[in-house]
Scaffold this motif. Sequence first.
Motif, PDB file in Angstrom:
ATOM      1  N   LEU A   1       0.821  -1.202   0.000  1.00 32.42           N
ATOM      2  CA  LEU A   1       0.000   0.000   0.000  1.00 32.42           C
ATOM      3  C   LEU A   1       0.858   1.258   0.000  1.00 32.42           C
ATOM      4  CD1 LEU A   1      -2.866  -0.914   2.512  1.00 32.42           C
ATOM      5  CD2 LEU A   1      -3.005  -0.730   0.018  1.00 32.42           C
ATOM      6  N   ASN A   2       1.962   1.220   0.703  1.00 26.75           N
ATOM      7  CA  ASN A   2       2.831   2.391   0.750  1.00 26.75           C
ATOM      8  C   ASN A   2       3.401   2.707  -0.630  1.00 26.75           C
ATOM      9  OD1 ASN A   2       4.290   4.387   2.569  1.00 26.75           O
ATOM     10  ND2 ASN A   2       6.029   3.408   1.571  1.00 26.75           N
ATOM     11  N   GLU A   3       3.874   1.663  -1.344  1.00 26.01           N
ATOM     12  CA  GLU A   3       4.415   1.900  -2.685  1.00 26.01           C
ATOM     13  C   GLU A   3       3.315   2.351  -3.644  1.00 26.01           C
ATOM     14  OE1 GLU A   3       6.886  -0.323  -6.292  1.00 26.01           O
ATOM     15  OE2 GLU A   3       6.292  -1.480  -4.516  1.00 26.01           O
ATOM     16  N   PHE A   4       2.169   1.704  -3.567  1.00 28.44           N
ATOM     17  CA  PHE A   4       1.056   2.007  -4.457  1.00 28.44           C
ATOM     18  C   PHE A   4       0.549   3.435  -4.240  1.00 28.44           C
ATOM     19  CE2 PHE A   4      -3.777   1.174  -4.868  1.00 28.44           C
ATOM     20  CZ  PHE A   4      -3.813   1.700  -6.154  1.00 28.44           C
ATOM     21  N   LEU A   5       0.237   3.776  -3.011  1.00 35.33           N
ATOM     22  CA  LEU A   5      -0.409   5.059  -2.740  1.00 35.33           C
ATOM     23  C   LEU A   5       0.553   6.233  -2.755  1.00 35.33           C
ATOM     24  CD1 LEU A   5      -2.857   3.873   0.058  1.00 35.33           C
ATOM     25  CD2 LEU A   5      -3.372   4.301  -2.357  1.00 35.33           C
ATOM     26  N   MET A   6       1.849   5.985  -2.679  1.00 37.19           N
ATOM     27  CA  MET A   6       2.820   7.078  -2.777  1.00 37.19           C
ATOM     28  C   MET A   6       3.128   7.447  -4.226  1.00 37.19           C
ATOM     29  SD  MET A   6       3.602   8.552   0.002  1.00 37.19           S
ATOM     30  CE  MET A   6       5.102   9.426  -0.494  1.00 37.19           C
ATOM     31  N   ASP A   7       2.584   6.697  -5.178  1.00 38.64           N
ATOM     32  CA  ASP A   7       2.729   7.030  -6.590  1.00 38.64           C
ATOM     33  C   ASP A   7       1.999   8.353  -6.849  1.00 38.64           C
ATOM     34  OD1 ASP A   7       2.557   7.223  -9.385  1.00 38.64           O
ATOM     35  OD2 ASP A   7       2.270   5.080  -9.657  1.00 38.64           O
ATOM     36  N   SER A   8       2.703   9.311  -7.423  1.00 39.63           N
ATOM     37  CA  SER A   8       2.133  10.644  -7.632  1.00 39.63           C
ATOM     38  C   SER A   8       0.990  10.644  -8.636  1.00 39.63           C
ATOM     39  CB  SER A   8       3.217  11.618  -8.095  1.00 39.63           C
ATOM     40  OG  SER A   8       3.768  11.201  -9.334  1.00 39.63           O
ATOM     41  N   ARG A   9       0.879   9.581  -9.441  1.00 43.42           N
ATOM     42  CA  ARG A   9      -0.240   9.487 -10.375  1.00 43.42           C
ATOM     43  C   ARG A   9      -1.473   8.855  -9.724  1.00 43.42           C
ATOM     44  NH1 ARG A   9       0.436   9.912 -16.055  1.00 43.42           N
ATOM     45  NH2 ARG A   9       2.530  10.558 -16.665  1.00 43.42           N
ATOM     46  N   VAL A  10      -1.282   8.163  -8.620  1.00 41.37           N
ATOM     47  CA  VAL A  10      -2.403   7.538  -7.925  1.00 41.37           C
ATOM     48  C   VAL A  10      -3.069   8.548  -6.990  1.00 41.37           C
ATOM     49  CG1 VAL A  10      -3.087   5.729  -6.291  1.00 41.37           C
ATOM     50  CG2 VAL A  10      -1.465   5.225  -8.128  1.00 41.37           C
ATOM     51  N   ILE A  11      -2.283   9.149  -6.131  1.00 40.20           N
ATOM     52  CA  ILE A  11      -2.783  10.248  -5.303  1.00 40.20           C
ATOM     53  C   ILE A  11      -2.071  11.510  -5.782  1.00 40.20           C
ATOM     54  CG2 ILE A  11      -2.994  11.194  -2.976  1.00 40.20           C
ATOM     55  CD1 ILE A  11      -3.257   8.426  -1.890  1.00 40.20           C
ATOM     56  N   ASP A  12      -2.745  12.224  -6.667  1.00 37.74           N
ATOM     57  CA  ASP A  12      -2.129  13.335  -7.398  1.00 37.74           C
ATOM     58  C   ASP A  12      -2.308  14.662  -6.671  1.00 37.74           C
ATOM     59  OD1 ASP A  12      -4.831  12.965  -7.878  1.00 37.74           O
ATOM     60  OD2 ASP A  12      -4.777  13.987  -9.805  1.00 37.74           O
ATOM     61  N   VAL A  13      -1.681  14.725  -5.476  1.00 35.99           N
ATOM     62  CA  VAL A  13      -1.637  15.969  -4.719  1.00 35.99           C
ATOM     63  C   VAL A  13      -0.171  16.288  -4.464  1.00 35.99           C
ATOM     64  CG1 VAL A  13      -3.898  15.560  -3.674  1.00 35.99           C
ATOM     65  CG2 VAL A  13      -1.837  14.746  -2.504  1.00 35.99           C
TER      66      VAL A  13
END
Length: 339
Positions: free
Chosen positions: A26-38
């Motif tokens: 989850l950390n790798e997935f959600l830290m992707d700037s395209r997934v959570i684009d803030v």
Amino acid sequence: MSKKGILLVNLGTPDSPETKDVRKYLNEFLMDSRVIDVNPISRSLLVKGLIVPFRSPKSAKLYKKIWSAETGSPLLHYSKLQHQLLQERLGNDYQVELAMRYQSPSIESALIRLKESLVESIQVIPLFPQYASASTGSVYEKVMGLLGQWPTTPPVSFINSFHDNELMIQTFADNAKKYRPETYDHILFSFHGLPQRQLIKCDHTGSYCLKVDGCCNAINDTNKFCYSAQSHHTAQLIAGKLNIPKEKYTICFQSRLGSDPWVQPYTSEVVARLAKEGKKRLLVFCPAFVADCLETVYEVTEEYGAEFKALGGEHVQLVESLNDAPTWIDALEQIVKTN
């Protein structure tokens, strides 16, 4: 004789259903700037300070419900079968590798294997039927970032989407026929959700997305790369193949995260509305996924099934994903050879 390289990339899965591995995923997935684009600081505070610590133990319990002692994660299991079957189908002129955007097997390791095999070209196939920046776009970015470090790079091509691939559509239709869709009260085409802001970013005109009534109902030059428009098109094609009338199906979106508005209507709200209308049996397609996973096997069957029954419904039936169906392998072969 040199071979053509094929890189299949799916989203990813934890290495195990244990909390530590789910947390890592989850950390790798959600830290992707395209997934959570803030902005990066807000993303880090949100993901590392709030989402991952609280979500990891809960998600681990859910993964344990779908994890097989023999085959592990269903998404990885079916992805491996797709890899194996496509390699057998293509033969010795091709080298097929499998990677996950997050976790194992990594894109980097797959590219290294292709490099060491001296392939003459690399075709990248993100295993997402509909294009989204958070999925296909993220694969593009990761692959190009890694290839940009190579001293020499073979010709590289990417598959943007295959939302209207006839053989893929046929596979979903074939999977549904055994359930006799005509015997169900209503049919859902439930796609993975995205924040509305990500759809708006895809509208380069700035005047179409969510500003024109029915903006996603048909593909046109303005929305041809829009995830929602492509999702609607996929659902319409499957419904047409099965002769399902428009009034008997609903296109909706699942798996919301956070409080910002996401693509609507939400699957959970549609399920609740249909139950209150007296519908008893629902048939659910999930055409954003090429392999069954947590979002299909558990979220649809268990979560929505329980919600539906609690409101008076009787049964929610999931139509299996593409998985290892021969017609889906035909589709993959067609994608490789026609691009």
